[in-house]
Motif scaffolding. Sequence first.
Motif, short mmCIF file in Angstrom:
data_model
loop_
_atom_site.label_atom_id
_atom_site.label_comp_id
_atom_site.label_asym_id
_atom_site.label_seq_id
_atom_site.Cartn_x
_atom_site.Cartn_y
_atom_site.Cartn_z
N ARG A 159 -0.90 -1.95 -9.38
CA ARG A 159 -1.14 -2.12 -7.96
C ARG A 159 -0.13 -3.10 -7.38
O ARG A 159 0.00 -4.23 -7.84
CB ARG A 159 -2.56 -2.63 -7.72
CG ARG A 159 -3.66 -1.65 -8.14
CD ARG A 159 -3.68 -0.44 -7.23
NE ARG A 159 -4.01 -0.80 -5.86
CZ ARG A 159 -5.23 -0.87 -5.39
NH1 ARG A 159 -6.27 -0.61 -6.18
NH2 ARG A 159 -5.44 -1.20 -4.13
N HIS A 160 0.59 -2.65 -6.34
CA HIS A 160 1.72 -3.44 -5.84
C HIS A 160 1.29 -4.69 -5.07
O HIS A 160 2.10 -5.60 -4.89
CB HIS A 160 2.60 -2.56 -4.96
CG HIS A 160 3.42 -1.58 -5.74
ND1 HIS A 160 2.91 -0.37 -6.16
CD2 HIS A 160 4.70 -1.65 -6.21
CE1 HIS A 160 3.84 0.28 -6.84
NE2 HIS A 160 4.92 -0.46 -6.89
N ARG B 100 3.97 -5.46 -14.69
CA ARG B 100 2.92 -4.43 -14.77
C ARG B 100 2.03 -4.65 -15.99
O ARG B 100 0.82 -4.41 -15.94
CB ARG B 100 3.54 -3.04 -14.83
CG ARG B 100 4.08 -2.53 -13.52
CD ARG B 100 4.43 -1.05 -13.58
NE ARG B 100 5.25 -0.70 -12.45
CZ ARG B 100 6.58 -0.71 -12.44
NH1 ARG B 100 7.23 -1.04 -13.54
NH2 ARG B 100 7.25 -0.40 -11.36
N ASP C 122 2.16 1.88 -3.43
CA ASP C 122 1.12 2.51 -4.26
C ASP C 122 1.08 4.02 -4.01
O ASP C 122 0.94 4.82 -4.94
CB ASP C 122 -0.25 1.90 -3.95
CG ASP C 122 -0.39 0.49 -4.49
OD1 ASP C 122 0.34 0.14 -5.43
OD2 ASP C 122 -1.22 -0.27 -3.96
N ARG D 93 0.83 -1.21 0.00
CA ARG D 93 0.00 0.00 0.00
C ARG D 93 0.87 1.26 0.00
O ARG D 93 0.55 2.25 -0.68
CB ARG D 93 -0.93 -0.01 1.21
CG ARG D 93 -1.79 1.24 1.34
CD ARG D 93 -2.77 1.12 2.50
NE ARG D 93 -3.46 2.38 2.74
CZ ARG D 93 -3.02 3.32 3.56
NH1 ARG D 93 -1.87 3.16 4.23
NH2 ARG D 93 -3.70 4.45 3.73
#
Length: 346
Positions: A289-290, A283, A230, A227
């Motif tokens: 989104r990681h 990607r 991101d 998070r």
Amino acid sequence: MSLAAARVPLLPRLMARTAAGAAVLLAAILAGVILGETPLPWETVRAAFANNLWQAGLPVDPIDQGIIWAYRVPRTLVAAACGAGLALAGVVLQALVRNALADPYLLGVSAGASTGAVAVTILGVGGGALGISGGAFLGATLAFGLVAALARAAGGGPAQMVLAGIAGSQLFNALTSFFIAKSANAEQARGIMFWLLGNLSGVRWPDVTLAVPVAVAGFLACLWHARALDAFAFGQDAAAALGIPVRRVRIVLIGAVTLMTATMVSLVGSIGFVGLVIPHAARFLVGPRHGRLVPVAAIAGAVFLIAADVASRMLIPGQVVPIGVVTALVGAPGFALILIRGRARG
């Protein structure tokens, strides 16, 4: 439908994706063990695994048993750990510096790790108390600190970071060459230059016990901070506004990148393009989104380096090509595609 009900299918989906990723990685590891200078039958590989893991006592030629368990299995496991670690390092650096061209090789981390490892090996830095991995870690930390300071002095933007990384790479590569020219004999120089191009030939089980835990720890650290990664994509100010402890997270992630890069370089030498190309390929598959990008990049990096290692053993009969040469042959066209794709989007 309530939010809780909508979230019910997430667990089976996550388990299915985890199982699929594990199956792909296991298949790549088995391929790395079976294929090589002399391909081995699956029955022989299975019997060798059974003999070493469960003392099955199956009839296997002692030479084949040694090739499989003492040579190919540790080599393949270290290749997987190195590929995953370098790919994760690229994911983190590209998010932290907000530059699609960032990777451990380009930002000087790999060059610094090589300098530290060579300084310990040839010059005896540390007086024996500092191992090759420790020297590589200190060299990588020093290189990244120097690059970050230079980039900040030049303005601190993503472009300045890459330019500072190029300068840092050249500096530490020059220091490595100077140490070799000054203190190494002809045999040492030949061995070190081959190692610097990427070499898995000397990998054994003790290297597995170092590479795999470091890669797993780095993976968990990156996944835990998915998070935050991101948020960093929108800049440090945006990350702070979202409640991310910017300074602490940066220290943890940079420490993880440095540790993974230094460990892998100390074991197999400097391998380029893995940390640059693999994150972009991941990607393309799962988006930015990681939470998804981190595991996919780790698996893709592991599979890619296993495949490169197999190719390095089979391209020229009777000779092992440095694995860094193979990754460059694949990575350079991939890098060109990244540039063309970025221009098309612009």
